[in-house]
Scaffold this active site. Structure first.
Site, PDB file in Angstrom:
ATOM      1  N   HIS A   1       0.837  -1.221   0.000  1.00 31.80           N
ATOM      2  CA  HIS A   1       0.000   0.000   0.000  1.00 31.80           C
ATOM      3  C   HIS A   1       0.863   1.258   0.000  1.00 31.80           C
ATOM      4  O   HIS A   1       0.436   2.307   0.462  1.00 31.80           O
ATOM      5  CB  HIS A   1      -0.951   0.035   1.206  1.00 31.80           C
ATOM      6  CG  HIS A   1      -1.700  -1.241   1.433  1.00 31.80           C
ATOM      7  ND1 HIS A   1      -2.980  -1.457   0.963  1.00 31.80           N
ATOM      8  CD2 HIS A   1      -1.334  -2.392   2.059  1.00 31.80           C
ATOM      9  CE1 HIS A   1      -3.373  -2.675   1.313  1.00 31.80           C
ATOM     10  NE2 HIS A   1      -2.392  -3.268   1.969  1.00 31.80           N
TER      11      HIS A   1
ATOM     12  N   SER B   1      14.609  21.787 -16.498  1.00 33.66           N
ATOM     13  CA  SER B   1      13.420  22.599 -16.741  1.00 33.66           C
ATOM     14  C   SER B   1      13.849  23.912 -17.382  1.00 33.66           C
ATOM     15  O   SER B   1      14.912  24.442 -17.065  1.00 33.66           O
ATOM     16  CB  SER B   1      12.724  22.865 -15.406  1.00 33.66           C
ATOM     17  OG  SER B   1      11.929  24.037 -15.496  1.00 33.66           O
TER      18      SER B   1
ATOM     19  N   GLU C   1       9.644   8.351 -17.091  1.00 35.24           N
ATOM     20  CA  GLU C   1       8.310   8.926 -17.333  1.00 35.24           C
ATOM     21  C   GLU C   1       7.826   8.581 -18.734  1.00 35.24           C
ATOM     22  O   GLU C   1       6.671   8.200 -18.950  1.00 35.24           O
ATOM     23  CB  GLU C   1       8.349  10.445 -17.176  1.00 35.24           C
ATOM     24  CG  GLU C   1       8.558  10.916 -15.756  1.00 35.24           C
ATOM     25  CD  GLU C   1       8.671  12.428 -15.716  1.00 35.24           C
ATOM     26  OE1 GLU C   1       7.640  13.086 -15.543  1.00 35.24           O
ATOM     27  OE2 GLU C   1       9.789  12.953 -15.866  1.00 35.24           O
TER      28      GLU C   1
ATOM     29  N   LYS D   1      15.906  21.934 -11.356  1.00 41.44           N
ATOM     30  CA  LYS D   1      15.265  20.666 -11.703  1.00 41.44           C
ATOM     31  C   LYS D   1      16.165  19.681 -12.440  1.00 41.44           C
ATOM     32  O   LYS D   1      16.948  20.047 -13.296  1.00 41.44           O
ATOM     33  CB  LYS D   1      14.019  20.908 -12.571  1.00 41.44           C
ATOM     34  CG  LYS D   1      12.864  21.584 -11.873  1.00 41.44           C
ATOM     35  CD  LYS D   1      12.304  20.810 -10.683  1.00 41.44           C
ATOM     36  CE  LYS D   1      11.523  19.587 -11.082  1.00 41.44           C
ATOM     37  NZ  LYS D   1      10.254  19.929 -11.755  1.00 41.44           N
TER      38      LYS D   1
END
Ligand code: ARG
Length: 459
Positions: free
Chosen positions: A157, A278, A291, A284
């Site tokens: 979980h 970024s 992804e 970043k």
């Protein structure tokens, strides 16, 4: 009025938009080598059967070889008015060698031709995907060996559950990829039957030798029902299903890497070469590759659904709807192969934050199950032990301490059966080391599993 290879019964030319809409060259041109190999095998068989002369065969083979060279050097121009790879090559051959070229299509149809080309092409692509899976497994086993005793929190979980070793976690993916590889092997074996000779749908009136063409093209044998041979697209569905499952595995792995690379986890860092920054936020470093791999999974699964849906309403035998099959499977194989490649190249550069992982593993009362097990060893029934440890956790939360920091007095307030030596023995190292059986997370087991995988992968 029509200059198409099939134009005899037509009075008017094809609508110009229909010509482009109907064409599949942009998708199927990549099967040129398989189309030429299929034509060579077919022509050779026709010659063996006395249907083509030696001179005709020689002209066909020479012409096809020249066309292949031209395609590979970029000189060959695929024309949309010739619809697909098959008619483009046949028309160029005829322009080059004349009547012998026109005879190539004897005892053949584009229906058995496209089914044959697609199987041949996908057989090659399947082998490439399998090689990528194999390489990724080897990379993971090497990493698992380095991290046989790196301790991290195991989750259920997404809540801290019990400590595990990072090597054990990595080997879970090696298992998944092994099943993926088996699915591809299995699909490859089933699709390795040759449709050639089924012609349009019913077979041909010529005395052909289907075993000869099947063997020449490396198939296990000819497909045994001509209607099935030209209308079966199971092999594409199976490959899409195998690709979807493999992509789902990569996607779950991606999700973990993305989470682990967040500031909140800080378990791992991916190499710069596989991340981007970024345009506005200078700090970043984004995990774009996992992804993107996670994102591509949607398209691969979409291809499976598209293919199942396309075929579900089709009567036997060939229908033009089937032309849509190639886009779905080619995209899926391209994206899967790319994803596997990225993972295989990226993971050797993974930086693992052992200290952070260890700290996280030791927090969240991850040793609670082991305390319950200690009570059970002192003859406390498991349900009572569970209750005692639950109360101990509540006590520690209130006191702001860890289980192993409880003293004799603290233990007594909870239950007389709870002893200080039971809690004080608790450690994440002991937790993982104790799970020392087949499939357990103990470092010893991870090392044994790595040895077994290395032997298997090298065999
Ligand atoms: N381009 C077609 C395809 O990919 C080839 C088969 C066409 N057959 C036909 N009878 N129109 O499916």
């Amino acid at each position: 009025m029509s200059d198409k290879p099939w134009g005899g019964r037509f009075d008017a030319p094809t609508d110009s938009f229909v010509e482009a809409f109907n064409a599949s060259t942009s998708v199927d041109a990549r099967m040129y080598a398989e189309d030429i190999a299929g034509s060579c095998a077919h022509a050779t068989m026709l010659n063996t059967q006395g249907i083509l002369t030696n001179d005709e065969l020689a002209a066909i083979i020479k012409g096809l070889n020249e066309i292949q060279t031209e395609i590979e050097s970029g000189e060959f121009e695929f024309l949309i008015e010739l619809e697909d790879v098959h008619m483009n090559i046949e028309k160029h051959l005829t322009d080059r060698i004349g009547d012998a070229g026109k005879k190539l299509h004897t005892a053949r149809s584009r229906n058995d031709q496209v089914a044959t080309d697609t199987r041949l092409y996908l057989r090659k692509r399947t082998d490439a995907v399998v090689a990528r899976i194999h390489h990724l497994q080897a990379v993971l086993v090497t990493l698992a060996e380095q991290h046989a005793d790196t301790i991290m929190p195991g989750f259920t979980h997404l809540q801290t559950a019990q400590p595990v070793t990072f090597g054990h976690h990595l080997l879970a993916y090696v298992e998944m990829f092994e099943r993926d590889m088996d699915r591809f092997f299995d699909a490859r074996e089933r699709m390795n039957q040759c449709p050639l000779g089924s012609a349009a749908l019913a077979g041909t009136t010529f005395l052909i030798n289907r075993n000869q063409t099947a063997e020449a093209l490396g198939f296990n044998g000819p497909c045994t029902n001509s209607l099935d041979a030209v209308s079966d697209r199971d092999f594409i569905m199976e490959l899409l299903a195998a690709a979807s499952i493999c992509a789902v595995h990569l996607s779950r792995f991606s999700e973990e890497l993305i989470l682990w690379m967040s500031a909140q986890f800080s378990f791992v860092e991916l190499p710069d070469a596989f991340c981007t920054g970024s345009s506005i936020m200078p700090q970043k470093k984004n995990p774009d590759m996992p992804e993107l791999v996670r994102g591509k999974t949607g398209g691969i699964i979409g291809g499976l659904v598209a293919m199942l849906t396309t075929v579900k309403g089709l009567p036997l035998a060939y229908n033009k709807d089937m032309q849509e099959d190639k886009g779905a499977i080619f995209d899926a194989m391209d994206n899967l192969e790319g994803s596997l490649r990225v993972f295989g190249d990226m993971l050797p550069g993974l930086k693992v934050n052992r200290a952070v992982m260890l700290k996280a593993a030791a927090s969240g009362f991850s040793t609670a199950t082991d305390l319950a097990d200690a009570l059970v060893r002192a003859d406390v029934p498991f349900r009572d032990a569970h209750e005692i440890v639950g109360k101990s956790v509540a006590y520690c939360i209130a006191e702001g301490c860890e289980l192993h920091e409880m003293d004799e007095a603290g233990c007594k307030t909870i239950d007389s059966r709870l002893k200080a030596d039971m809690v004080q023995q608790l450690s994440v190292e002991a937790c993982v080391a104790a799970r020392n059986h087949i499939g357990g997370t103990a470092p010893d087991q991870v090392r044994q599993q790595c040895d077994a995988w290395k032997a298997l992968l090298e065999s």
